[in-house]
Design an enzyme around this catalytic site. Structure first.
Site, PDB file in Angstrom:
ATOM      1  N   HIS A   1      33.944 -20.447  16.500  1.00 55.67           N
ATOM      2  CA  HIS A   1      35.003 -20.352  17.508  1.00 55.67           C
ATOM      3  C   HIS A   1      34.423 -19.677  18.735  1.00 55.67           C
ATOM      4  O   HIS A   1      33.531 -18.838  18.641  1.00 55.67           O
ATOM      5  CB  HIS A   1      36.217 -19.581  16.980  1.00 55.67           C
ATOM      6  CG  HIS A   1      35.882 -18.240  16.426  1.00 55.67           C
ATOM      7  ND1 HIS A   1      35.340 -18.065  15.165  1.00 55.67           N
ATOM      8  CD2 HIS A   1      35.978 -17.001  16.967  1.00 55.67           C
ATOM      9  CE1 HIS A   1      35.132 -16.786  14.956  1.00 55.67           C
ATOM     10  NE2 HIS A   1      35.497 -16.108  16.039  1.00 55.67           N
TER      11      HIS A   1
ATOM     12  N   HIS B   1      35.386 -17.447  21.987  1.00 61.89           N
ATOM     13  CA  HIS B   1      36.397 -16.602  22.628  1.00 61.89           C
ATOM     14  C   HIS B   1      36.427 -16.949  24.122  1.00 61.89           C
ATOM     15  O   HIS B   1      35.379 -16.971  24.788  1.00 61.89           O
ATOM     16  CB  HIS B   1      36.037 -15.118  22.477  1.00 61.89           C
ATOM     17  CG  HIS B   1      36.059 -14.620  21.065  1.00 61.89           C
ATOM     18  ND1 HIS B   1      37.130 -13.934  20.534  1.00 61.89           N
ATOM     19  CD2 HIS B   1      35.144 -14.706  20.071  1.00 61.89           C
ATOM     20  CE1 HIS B   1      36.870 -13.613  19.275  1.00 61.89           C
ATOM     21  NE2 HIS B   1      35.666 -14.067  18.970  1.00 61.89           N
TER      22      HIS B   1
HETATM   23  P1  AMP Z   1      35.054 -13.028  15.444  1.00 62.42           P
HETATM   24  O1  AMP Z   1      34.794 -11.570  15.349  1.00 62.42           O
HETATM   25  O2  AMP Z   1      34.303 -13.679  16.573  1.00 62.42           O
HETATM   26  O3  AMP Z   1      34.890 -13.747  14.130  1.00 62.42           O
HETATM   27  O4  AMP Z   1      36.580 -13.143  15.874  1.00 62.42           O
HETATM   28  C1  AMP Z   1      37.609 -13.591  15.044  1.00 62.42           C
HETATM   29  C2  AMP Z   1      38.848 -13.584  15.882  1.00 62.42           C
HETATM   30  O5  AMP Z   1      39.839 -14.335  15.207  1.00 62.42           O
HETATM   31  C3  AMP Z   1      39.430 -12.190  16.115  1.00 62.42           C
HETATM   32  O6  AMP Z   1      39.529 -11.956  17.521  1.00 62.42           O
HETATM   33  C4  AMP Z   1      40.796 -12.244  15.428  1.00 62.42           C
HETATM   34  O7  AMP Z   1      41.771 -11.508  16.120  1.00 62.42           O
HETATM   35  C5  AMP Z   1      41.083 -13.731  15.426  1.00 62.42           C
HETATM   36  N1  AMP Z   1      41.968 -14.205  14.375  1.00 62.42           N
HETATM   37  C6  AMP Z   1      41.848 -13.985  13.049  1.00 62.42           C
HETATM   38  N2  AMP Z   1      42.831 -14.602  12.376  1.00 62.42           N
HETATM   39  C7  AMP Z   1      43.578 -15.246  13.293  1.00 62.42           C
HETATM   40  C8  AMP Z   1      44.739 -16.065  13.235  1.00 62.42           C
HETATM   41  N3  AMP Z   1      45.338 -16.363  12.079  1.00 62.42           N
HETATM   42  N4  AMP Z   1      45.245 -16.553  14.387  1.00 62.42           N
HETATM   43  C9  AMP Z   1      44.661 -16.261  15.569  1.00 62.42           C
HETATM   44  N5  AMP Z   1      43.551 -15.499  15.705  1.00 62.42           N
HETATM   45  C10 AMP Z   1      43.033 -14.984  14.572  1.00 62.42           C
END
Ligand code: AMP
Length: 111
Positions: free
Chosen positions: A99, A101
């Site tokens: 993903h 950001h």
């Molecule tokens: P990372 O540290 O790059 O893996 O970021 C994961 C991101 O996913 C974090 O910013 C979380 O807040 C976000 N996240 C986790 N679960 C969900 C969800 N169900 N819906 C939206 N965002 C999520």
């Protein structure tokens, strides 16, 4: 290909609800559940890969990613953004489905 135990695959598969901002043939864009900026979106490829290191894309899908980023920028009240990929545990990755950001100090225009 989707993975059963992956939260983002479940969102793509509509098994878990998310606030979807944009969707096209290859990506879904959702609001981050814990926003760290006035706009904090996640651009998520619809096919599962753990991170960018094992992401198999096509030229068309790679171009669509750039187009998706530009489209999101155009939807900001004051176009200006940052993108970030956390790839790997040591880089702070918590969800192991690639993903991107997309953050901005500006809010999205109301539709
Ligand atoms: P990372 O540290 O790059 O893996 O970021 C994961 C991101 O996913 C974090 O910013 C979380 O807040 C976000 N996240 C986790 N679960 C969900 C969800 N169900 N819906 C939206 N965002 C999520």
């Amino acid at each position: 290909m989707l993975q059963n135990d992956c939260i983002f695959c479940k969102i793509i598969n509509q098994e878990i609800q998310a606030d979807i901002v944009l969707e096209n043939s290859d990506y879904i864009v959702i609001q981050d559940i814990h926003p760290k900026a006035p706009t904090h979106l996640l651009i998520i490829p619809k096919t599962h890969s753990d991170g960018l290191h094992d992401f198999n894309t096509t030229p068309a899908a790679a171009l669509l990613l750039l187009d998706t980023i530009k489209t999101l920028n155009s939807r900001l009240e004051n176009p200006s953004f940052k993108i970030q990929i956390n790839n790997g545990t040591a880089a702070g990755q918590e969800v192991f489905h690639l993903h991107i950001h997309f953050t901005s100090s500006s809010k999205l225009k109301s539709t």
